[in-house]
Scaffold this active site. Sequence first.
Site, mmCIF file in Angstrom:
data_model
loop_
_atom_site.group_PDB
_atom_site.id
_atom_site.type_symbol
_atom_site.label_atom_id
_atom_site.label_comp_id
_atom_site.label_asym_id
_atom_site.label_seq_id
_atom_site.Cartn_x
_atom_site.Cartn_y
_atom_site.Cartn_z
ATOM 1 N N GLY A 527 0.837 -1.198 0.000
ATOM 2 C CA GLY A 527 0.000 0.000 0.000
ATOM 3 C C GLY A 527 0.864 1.237 0.000
ATOM 4 O O GLY A 527 1.979 1.240 0.543
ATOM 5 N N VAL A 528 0.361 2.275 -0.658
ATOM 6 C CA VAL A 528 1.089 3.528 -0.682
ATOM 7 C C VAL A 528 0.114 4.622 -0.302
ATOM 8 O O VAL A 528 -1.002 4.667 -0.802
ATOM 9 C CB VAL A 528 1.634 3.827 -2.104
ATOM 10 C CG1 VAL A 528 2.464 5.092 -2.106
ATOM 11 C CG2 VAL A 528 2.440 2.655 -2.616
ATOM 12 N N GLY A 530 -0.259 8.891 1.390
ATOM 13 C CA GLY A 530 0.396 10.175 1.524
ATOM 14 C C GLY A 530 1.408 10.163 2.655
ATOM 15 O O GLY A 530 2.394 10.910 2.654
ATOM 16 N N GLY A 532 3.266 7.532 3.554
ATOM 17 C CA GLY A 532 4.393 6.639 3.327
ATOM 18 C C GLY A 532 3.926 5.300 2.806
ATOM 19 O O GLY A 532 2.783 5.152 2.383
ATOM 20 N N VAL A 534 3.320 1.019 2.917
ATOM 21 C CA VAL A 534 2.960 -0.082 3.806
ATOM 22 C C VAL A 534 3.577 -1.356 3.222
ATOM 23 O O VAL A 534 3.400 -1.644 2.039
ATOM 24 C CB VAL A 534 1.431 -0.259 3.905
ATOM 25 C CG1 VAL A 534 1.102 -1.328 4.934
ATOM 26 C CG2 VAL A 534 0.765 1.051 4.275
ATOM 27 N N LYS A 549 3.893 -0.068 8.541
ATOM 28 C CA LYS A 549 3.651 1.251 7.953
ATOM 29 C C LYS A 549 4.810 2.157 8.311
ATOM 30 O O LYS A 549 5.057 2.426 9.479
ATOM 31 C CB LYS A 549 2.331 1.782 8.524
ATOM 32 C CG LYS A 549 1.823 3.024 7.879
ATOM 33 C CD LYS A 549 0.437 3.373 8.417
ATOM 34 C CE LYS A 549 -0.659 2.710 7.610
ATOM 35 N NZ LYS A 549 -1.998 3.000 8.106
ATOM 36 N N ASP A 645 -11.500 9.935 8.939
ATOM 37 C CA ASP A 645 -11.222 9.596 7.545
ATOM 38 C C ASP A 645 -11.799 8.215 7.209
ATOM 39 O O ASP A 645 -11.104 7.334 6.731
ATOM 40 C CB ASP A 645 -9.707 9.649 7.292
ATOM 41 C CG ASP A 645 -9.390 9.812 5.809
ATOM 42 O OD1 ASP A 645 -10.329 10.075 5.026
ATOM 43 O OD2 ASP A 645 -8.216 9.665 5.443
#
Length: 874
Positions: A527-528, A530, A532, A534, A549, A645
């Site tokens: 995963g990418v 904002g 950084g 994962v 992460k 979020d």
Amino acid sequence: MKNHSTLTPFFFLFFIFHHITVATSTPPYIAVDNINLDCGSFGNSKATDERDWIGDIGSKYGPIEENNKPNSSEASVESIPYSTARLSYSQFTYVFPVTPGPKFVRLYFYSAAYSGFTKSKDFFTVKAGSFTLLRNFSASIHTEKYFVREFCINVEKNKKLNLTFIPFTSGSISYYAFINGIEVVSMPMDYMYYTSSSSIIEGKVPVYVGQAPQFYVNYSMALEMVYRLNIGGSSILPVQDSGMFRQWSEGRTDYLLSDGVNPRDPSLKLKYSKIPKYIAPDTVYQSAASMGPNRTRNSMSNLTWGLPVETGFNYLVRLHFCEIEPLIHVSGTREFTIYIDYQLAEETADVILWADDNDTPYYKDYVVMIQNKGEDSHTLAIDLHPRTDATLRDAILNGVEVFKLSDLSGNLAGLNMVPPPMDQQPALAANKSNTKKTRFIAIGSSVGFLVVAALVCFKVLCKLKKTELYGSYHPLAKWWRWSRPDPYKREFSRRTASSLPGELCRYFSLNEIKTATNNFNEDLIVGVGGFGNVYKGLIEQGNITVAIKRMKQESRQGAHEFMTEIEMLSKLRHVHLVSLIGYCNDEGEMILVYEYMANGTLGHHLYDTPNDPLTWKQRLQICIGAARGLHYLHTCTKHPIIHRDVKTTNILLDEKWVSKVSDFGLSKMGLDNTAVSTLVKGTWGYLDPDYVRRQQLTEKSDVYSFGVVMFEVLCARKALNQGLQEEERNLACWARKCIKRGTISEIIDPYLMNKIAAGCFKVYVELAKSCVSDHGIERPKMNDVMEKLEFALELQEYAEATTKDTDSEVVSFRVATTNGAPWYNSIYHGQMLESTSGTELSTISTELSYPGLDSVTISITSRDDSSGTKNNSS
Ligand SMILES: *[C@@H]1O[C@H](CO)[C@@H](O)[C@H](O)[C@H]1NC(C)=O
Ligand SMILES: *[C@@H]1O[C@H](CO)[C@@H](O)[C@H](O)[C@H]1NC(C)=O
Ligand SMILES: *[C@@H]1O[C@H](CO)[C@@H](O)[C@H](O)[C@H]1NC(C)=O
Ligand SMILES: *[C@@H]1O[C@H](CO)[C@@H](O)[C@H](O)[C@H]1NC(C)=O
Ligand SMILES: *[C@@H]1O[C@H](CO)[C@@H](O)[C@H](O)[C@H]1NC(C)=O
Ligand SMILES: *[C@@H]1O[C@H](CO)[C@@H](O)[C@H](O)[C@H]1NC(C)=O
Ligand SMILES: *[C@@H]1O[C@H](CO)[C@@H](O)[C@H](O)[C@H]1NC(C)=O
């Protein structure tokens, strides 16, 4: 002469009194019967609007009960009559001795947890004499906690008005009926909805739109009020009505589908020369909607309202008119055509022609049949189109009332709400959903009766399959929670116990992290964001998979703050939260180690995915899990933790498809994904408009975002899609529009078409809609969201279980001789029937009787190749 100090309070009181008398004095109509019964309470009380209510305890109206004494209970609200209720597991009746004639009957419900009664287990029918007002009704299905249902019923001479509450009975499960308040108010004999002889004499009879010139609303019908709108004006309280205590709703723009303007003159002196003064309060006629000054545009459009209604009924539509434009005196100035439900209702509507002058109220009645063409809900359209031959190309409307008319059997209850399933029913559904629709049974040489044998085999197979299936069945359904410990919880505690003995959160050295991630190998990035990257990593000698992460340099912040937050995050433990396992803050790094979620994000499974689409039940279960996680965040500490979020990419799925909320608390740490919004924290498309407006964050902002997630799950559309037409870009807005237009079922994920049970769909859509309400205060709490979703799941499972009973359990079987040759080359169809005496196979296509054949070999083959063979002699 009194001095000042005693005079002042006196004056003050006088002022208040005077004020009240002005507001309520001399209503145009005084109701003969005006009974306000506060159910479950004792003695007299006054509601906030000064109306008197009497307690039903010891009153002359009842209730008369069948078996046990109906229970009364208190709710946690102050306002009368909602603060108390009458509840019972068996039938009870109120008897109102009233004068003959038409009455308003208003039922007040407050859906709450009442002591001694399980919330959401209310399912009942309400009858008034021979009329069925509500059937299989559950107040807990409603999104609103408080509501009133209003009916009109005519009481004949020497008859009493009986209201009977009948709880639904179903096997061992007890449902209850309840009521908080009952209002019975007389209405005038003439012009109030029923077609009286005066209406007939004066020709004020409703037009039966598209069917006949006239429709008599006979006294043998019961009516239910569906809409009562003060177009262009604000809501009108019962005490401000013309003496019948009707509530008029704000003529909200929600229902107005076209552009319009709202002429309004609250000081207008009205001339009641054409209709009685009691028809509607003045305020209704003092405001209106019209199209505005652009003649060109008006002649190409309609002034349109869309009112969602249930199908399968006739509706009485009363339109209130009053020309309030002082310059319009002459007929032919503002002429328009009225269409109701796309049918011509009035070729030329001319308010001045009808009423003789301006400032003179008038009304017109229409009856329209809304046929059931397979859809439960339909949007009744009222279109006003300016006539081009008129001086002014415009239309006007001041008020609308819509009533549902009972059918020939005196029934007003439409959509048959299914009751929540009995405890064992969801289990049944789960077992059956995994049995295949078609099976083949090959029968060996001597065929006798195969019924019993087939069933034995069948059951054995089911049992075998079930055992392995349960491993993957979701733990969220209630029955599961009751019957078994949660396997995921167990697994998690085992896992954490081994890796983190005695500690909530473990410290990792940077070396350990490097080993786990193969020195931050790019191939391991899962995963990418904002913040950084994962990485997928392996710890504990490669025995445990974790998600690691690593914050980007620029997202890093104070070490002290980082530690405080880690401490907070590590205390948050819940099956539906992605657990923080550990952290690393060596050499200025900020690294968080989480449990690994094998199935990735929910968003990943909704669109642009190579995987099979998630089933509707899976989606419901995922939503329930996420709702639980959020509820936990909102309630686990003294101050609610707001996620900030919530979105489909922050809801993760583990290897067993259990959903878990991730990234909570990060936004608070300033470690959130800032590719989002700089103005406010959160992601566009999910952002609570109330928060954007007021910059004040509450739990309800999470509820809003969750509502967006629900629509995303239903429609498989992104929360924000710039590639679409402007109207459709923002999913929440678009979905709301579609709900208003009654077209929501057209924008759902095509894969889900015809797979969602009607009751479930209704509950789900209403819930999602209420979550994305404009104002936080109108949104439900996460707790309510959770309960409603669980209920929706129950409805779905129940529906699936019942359809399986009727169609899907039909099995096909082939009859063959031992050498494999078909017996009459036939495939027979039978139906598996479950009953208390066991399971039976009944044939549909043919009689199964083969004289002379006395031994049976049956083999059952289901599509996934598990098969069973049975020899049976009889
Ligand atoms: C009402 O319900 C409560 C809880 O079930 C019970 O304890 C009480 O006895 C009931 N009261 C009546 C009047 O039945
Ligand atoms: C109303 O109920 C009472 C008592 O249950 C019964 O005697 C009466 O016949 C009922 N009246 C009507 C109109 O159903
Ligand atoms: C109402 O009653 C009249 C007269 O009894 C009858 O002719 C008419 O068909 C009835 N209307 C409806 C809609 O049942
Ligand atoms: C009136 O409406 C037409 C058609 O929508 C539009 O082209 C025109 O600009 C409008 N006129 C004014 C004055 O707004
Ligand atoms: C107005 O509404 C009617 C009925 O729905 C429809 O037939 C007509 O085409 C509409 N007119 C315009 C200009 O939209
Ligand atoms: C209530 O719903 C159940 C299940 O859908 C149905 O069997 C029953 O007939 C309904 N009851 C009434 C009075 O319609
Ligand atoms: C379905 O599974 C439940 C739970 O294991 C079990 O109790 C029930 O008997 C099963 N039902 C059928 C029809 O096999």
